[in-house]
Write a protein that holds these residues in place. Structure first.
Motif, PDB file in Angstrom:
ATOM      1  N   LEU A   1      50.178  44.025  23.051  1.00 29.37           N
ATOM      2  CA  LEU A   1      50.042  44.849  24.255  1.00 29.37           C
ATOM      3  C   LEU A   1      49.350  44.055  25.358  1.00 29.37           C
ATOM      4  O   LEU A   1      49.753  44.124  26.533  1.00 29.37           O
ATOM      5  N   ARG A   2      48.331  43.301  24.996  1.00 27.28           N
ATOM      6  CA  ARG A   2      47.650  42.460  25.989  1.00 27.28           C
ATOM      7  C   ARG A   2      48.632  41.456  26.590  1.00 27.28           C
ATOM      8  O   ARG A   2      48.645  41.242  27.810  1.00 27.28           O
ATOM      9  N   GLY A   3      49.464  40.846  25.736  1.00 27.81           N
ATOM     10  CA  GLY A   3      50.465  39.920  26.238  1.00 27.81           C
ATOM     11  C   GLY A   3      51.427  40.579  27.201  1.00 27.81           C
ATOM     12  O   GLY A   3      51.775  40.032  28.252  1.00 27.81           O
ATOM     13  N   LYS A   4      51.858  41.788  26.866  1.00 26.18           N
ATOM     14  CA  LYS A   4      52.777  42.525  27.747  1.00 26.18           C
ATOM     15  C   LYS A   4      52.097  42.855  29.073  1.00 26.18           C
ATOM     16  O   LYS A   4      52.732  42.811  30.148  1.00 26.18           O
TER      17      LYS A   4
ATOM     18  N   PRO B   1      49.102  44.599  17.077  1.00 27.66           N
ATOM     19  CA  PRO B   1      49.761  45.384  18.128  1.00 27.66           C
ATOM     20  C   PRO B   1      49.036  45.341  19.466  1.00 27.66           C
ATOM     21  O   PRO B   1      49.674  45.222  20.517  1.00 27.66           O
ATOM     22  N   HIS B   2      47.716  45.430  19.449  1.00 28.81           N
ATOM     23  CA  HIS B   2      46.998  45.433  20.719  1.00 28.81           C
ATOM     24  C   HIS B   2      46.929  44.036  21.337  1.00 28.81           C
ATOM     25  O   HIS B   2      46.790  43.914  22.564  1.00 28.81           O
ATOM     26  N   LEU B   3      47.068  42.997  20.528  1.00 31.55           N
ATOM     27  CA  LEU B   3      47.210  41.660  21.099  1.00 31.55           C
ATOM     28  C   LEU B   3      48.569  41.529  21.786  1.00 31.55           C
ATOM     29  O   LEU B   3      48.677  40.947  22.870  1.00 31.55           O
TER      30      LEU B   3
ATOM     31  N   VAL C   1      57.593  36.187  20.595  1.00 29.39           N
ATOM     32  CA  VAL C   1      57.008  37.108  19.619  1.00 29.39           C
ATOM     33  C   VAL C   1      56.562  38.389  20.316  1.00 29.39           C
ATOM     34  O   VAL C   1      56.822  39.506  19.841  1.00 29.39           O
ATOM     35  N   VAL C   2      55.896  38.228  21.460  1.00 28.60           N
ATOM     36  CA  VAL C   2      55.430  39.382  22.236  1.00 28.60           C
ATOM     37  C   VAL C   2      56.611  40.289  22.593  1.00 28.60           C
ATOM     38  O   VAL C   2      56.530  41.524  22.477  1.00 28.60           O
ATOM     39  N   ASP C   3      57.720  39.699  23.011  1.00 32.98           N
ATOM     40  CA  ASP C   3      58.882  40.485  23.438  1.00 32.98           C
ATOM     41  C   ASP C   3      59.497  41.285  22.297  1.00 32.98           C
ATOM     42  O   ASP C   3      60.137  42.314  22.536  1.00 32.98           O
ATOM     43  N   GLN C   4      59.319  40.815  21.070  1.00 31.07           N
ATOM     44  CA  GLN C   4      59.928  41.501  19.925  1.00 31.07           C
ATOM     45  C   GLN C   4      59.072  42.660  19.407  1.00 31.07           C
ATOM     46  O   GLN C   4      59.555  43.493  18.639  1.00 31.07           O
TER      47      GLN C   4
ATOM     48  N   LEU D   1      44.041  34.518  26.582  1.00 33.21           N
ATOM     49  CA  LEU D   1      45.115  35.181  25.849  1.00 33.21           C
ATOM     50  C   LEU D   1      45.779  34.211  24.876  1.00 33.21           C
ATOM     51  O   LEU D   1      45.975  34.544  23.694  1.00 33.21           O
ATOM     52  N   PHE D   2      46.114  33.026  25.343  1.00 29.39           N
ATOM     53  CA  PHE D   2      46.830  32.080  24.485  1.00 29.39           C
ATOM     54  C   PHE D   2      45.955  31.572  23.345  1.00 29.39           C
ATOM     55  O   PHE D   2      46.455  31.288  22.251  1.00 29.39           O
ATOM     56  N   ALA D   3      44.671  31.464  23.575  1.00 30.74           N
ATOM     57  CA  ALA D   3      43.768  31.077  22.486  1.00 30.74           C
ATOM     58  C   ALA D   3      43.772  32.139  21.394  1.00 30.74           C
ATOM     59  O   ALA D   3      43.792  31.821  20.186  1.00 30.74           O
ATOM     60  N   GLU D   4      43.749  33.404  21.798  1.00 30.80           N
ATOM     61  CA  GLU D   4      43.757  34.486  20.809  1.00 30.80           C
ATOM     62  C   GLU D   4      45.121  34.592  20.134  1.00 30.80           C
ATOM     63  O   GLU D   4      45.205  34.867  18.920  1.00 30.80           O
ATOM     64  N   LEU D   5      46.203  34.389  20.873  1.00 27.01           N
ATOM     65  CA  LEU D   5      47.534  34.385  20.261  1.00 27.01           C
ATOM     66  C   LEU D   5      47.616  33.307  19.186  1.00 27.01           C
ATOM     67  O   LEU D   5      48.114  33.558  18.073  1.00 27.01           O
ATOM     68  N   GLU D   6      47.125  32.114  19.497  1.00 25.36           N
ATOM     69  CA  GLU D   6      47.183  31.024  18.512  1.00 25.36           C
ATOM     70  C   GLU D   6      46.356  31.366  17.276  1.00 25.36           C
ATOM     71  O   GLU D   6      46.786  31.119  16.132  1.00 25.36           O
ATOM     72  N   ARG D   7      45.183  31.931  17.485  1.00 22.75           N
ATOM     73  CA  ARG D   7      44.322  32.290  16.348  1.00 22.75           C
ATOM     74  C   ARG D   7      44.999  33.302  15.438  1.00 22.75           C
ATOM     75  O   ARG D   7      45.060  33.124  14.208  1.00 22.75           O
ATOM     76  N   VAL D   8      45.529  34.371  16.023  1.00 22.79           N
ATOM     77  CA  VAL D   8      46.128  35.439  15.226  1.00 22.79           C
ATOM     78  C   VAL D   8      47.464  34.990  14.631  1.00 22.79           C
ATOM     79  O   VAL D   8      47.772  35.297  13.469  1.00 22.79           O
ATOM     80  N   TYR D   9      48.258  34.265  15.400  1.00 17.68           N
ATOM     81  CA  TYR D   9      49.520  33.747  14.858  1.00 17.68           C
ATOM     82  C   TYR D   9      49.264  32.875  13.629  1.00 17.68           C
ATOM     83  O   TYR D   9      50.024  32.899  12.655  1.00 17.68           O
ATOM     84  N   ASP D  10      48.183  32.101  13.666  1.00 17.59           N
ATOM     85  CA  ASP D  10      47.869  31.233  12.538  1.00 17.59           C
ATOM     86  C   ASP D  10      47.511  32.049  11.295  1.00 17.59           C
ATOM     87  O   ASP D  10      47.920  31.713  10.173  1.00 17.59           O
ATOM     88  N   ILE D  11      46.764  33.121  11.489  1.00 16.08           N
ATOM     89  CA  ILE D  11      46.420  33.998  10.367  1.00 16.08           C
ATOM     90  C   ILE D  11      47.686  34.657   9.808  1.00 16.08           C
ATOM     91  O   ILE D  11      47.901  34.709   8.589  1.00 16.08           O
TER      92      ILE D  11
END
Length: 452
Positions: A116-119, A112-114, A84-87, A34-44
């Protein structure tokens, strides 16, 4: 770390597509993945920043980056990723209206679905408050608060400042948030004994001229007049009406909480009933956009191999979508008795992302001497986000441009397909000494027809 956008290719020019949600795999809940994907998408997202004005998730992310030691995502503390997920309240606007990197683009960004995955990960790890579990249990709260006498007490308490301050202290419900009223005479009760006067329904296009109402928990317990208005308007247009045999919450509140197992249970309760009614020749309509979106998008993505879910997806409609499909075939009545003057119309996010156009606006524009001022901005409500103490003020800030547009319009009515968004606008107007209340588009259409 250099942003992917430093060497960015052209954004996706095709219509965005959605991959099924792999929510039943263990990888979905793996913290490291999850955190790897969060970092990837946050960077984009950091390199693009097109979505900064949509909600508070993106300003939160960009502030974290800009205040970090590197001014890149790699300088952000991983624990702050959750902020970020909480917002995010899953309005879906970034995916459907802004992001150039959604599938089929190779970067495959589904923000959004990322979120959702975090939630879902937070929920599985038990990082969810009792308050959030309670306020997303809409059927339970509605049944209890809708008991005769109890509903009067609940509604009175929710308007009492001293009680609201205690609710803020012990439950984290903001004292300035407008809370929904509860009714013992629910929407389903108000139309339960109805016998349709339509004897020969006429199919038109995708519609069959026979519609079963999925009242929704909000439409049932909090805005029961919506069921009555929908029945009256549809029958005026020669559409045979009935109620879904039984129903429970569509699951959207639990989806936003990350409780995907509860969403599955809601699906198991609702889909067989609705699919059976479809087999019997009924279409399904629901007056709240979020509930329609749940059946049109979220459940099909969670259960892509379920033919009954796919069946409901094809046969559930927003009320104005349904009426305008029939108008295309010459079957909408335009015998309007009353003009509506000027309407400040807020197009709800969960309606806009259904990609069917602004059917409510199109229909109301058919009413003579009626002008529509359309507002395509998020109200910031989300059902639960706006009532939470930690988010209420942010939600009202998000809604401020909408409130300003309503004021500037100097309209005879203001309206939103989402009744919760309507009350969020009402709350903003109260802060400007404007005590007008929202009127749902179905109510306005009933008035235009001159139906009592």
């Amino acid at each position: 770390m250099s942003s992917p956008v430093d060497t960015q290719k052209e954004g996706n020019l095709e219509a965005p597509t959605r991959h099924p949600l792999d929510w039943q795999s263990e990888t979905f809940y793996d913290h490291e993945a999850l955190f790897a994907e969060l970092e990837r998408v946050y960077d984009i997202c950091h390199g693009c920043r097109r979505c900064v004005s949509l909600c508070n998730a993106f300003p939160t992310l960009f502030d974290l980056v800009d205040e970090s030691s590197t001014m890149e995502v790699d300088g952000v503390d991983k624990d702050d990723y959750w902020k970020v997920v909480d917002q995010c309240y899953l309005c879906d606007l970034c995916y459907m209206t802004k992001c150039p990197y959604t599938p089929p683009h190779e970067w495959n960004v589904d923000f959004p679905h990322l979120m959702l995955r975090g939630k879902a990960v937070k929920y599985r790890e038990g990082k969810v408050s009792t308050r959030d579990r309670l306020i997303t249990s809409t059927d339970t709260v509605g049944r209890l608060a809708g008991i005769p006498v109890v509903s009067t007490m609940v509604n009175s308490s929710n308007r009492n400042r001293a009680f609201r301050e205690q609710l803020d202290k012990f439950m984290g419900i903001h004292p300035d948030a407008l809370l929904p009223e509860y009714h013992s005479e629910t929407g389903r009760k108000r139309v339960a004994d109805h016998r349709s006067a339509v004897t020969e329904p006429v199919p038109a296009g995708r519609t069959r001229g026979r519609a079963a109402l999925f009242a929704t928990c909000y439409g049932n317990y909090n805005e029961p007049h919506l069921a009555q208005d929908l029945f009256k308007v549809f029958e005026h247009n020669g559409i045979e009406m009935t109620l879904a045999e039984k129903e429970q919450c569509c699951g959207m509140p639990k989806l936003e909480l990350g409780d995907l197992d509860a969403v599955a249970r809601a699906k198991d309760a609702n889909i067989p009933v609705l699919a059976r009614m479809i087999d019997e020749g009924w279409d399904i309509v629901a007056p709240v956009p979020s509930c329609v979106l749940m059946f049109k998008q979220e459940l099909p993505l969670m259960f892509p191999e379920d033919p009954e879910v796919a069946k409901v997806k094809e046969h559930i409609f927003d009320p104005f979508e349904y009426l305008m499909l029939r108008h295309k075939e010459g079957l909408l009545k335009t015998d309007f008795k009353n003009s509506l003057g000027k309407i400040a119309y807020h197009a709800a996010c969960h309606l806009r992302v259904q990609n069917m156009g602004l059917k409510t606006r199109e229909l109301l524009e058919l009413v003579p001497d009626t002008e529509i001022d359309t507002i395509e901005r998020c109200s910031g409500h989300d059902g639960t986000y706006a009532v939470k103490s930690e988010f209420h003020e942010i939600s009202m800030k998000i809604c401020r441009p909408v409130v300003s547009r309503v004021q500037k319009a100097e309209s005879d009515h203001y309206s939103s397909d989402c009744p919760m968004a309507g009350h969020q606008i009402e709350n903003g107007l109260k802060g400007k000494d404007d005590d007008r209340e929202p009127e749902h588009p179905l109510t306005l259409l009933r008035i235009a027809y001159g139906i009592e």
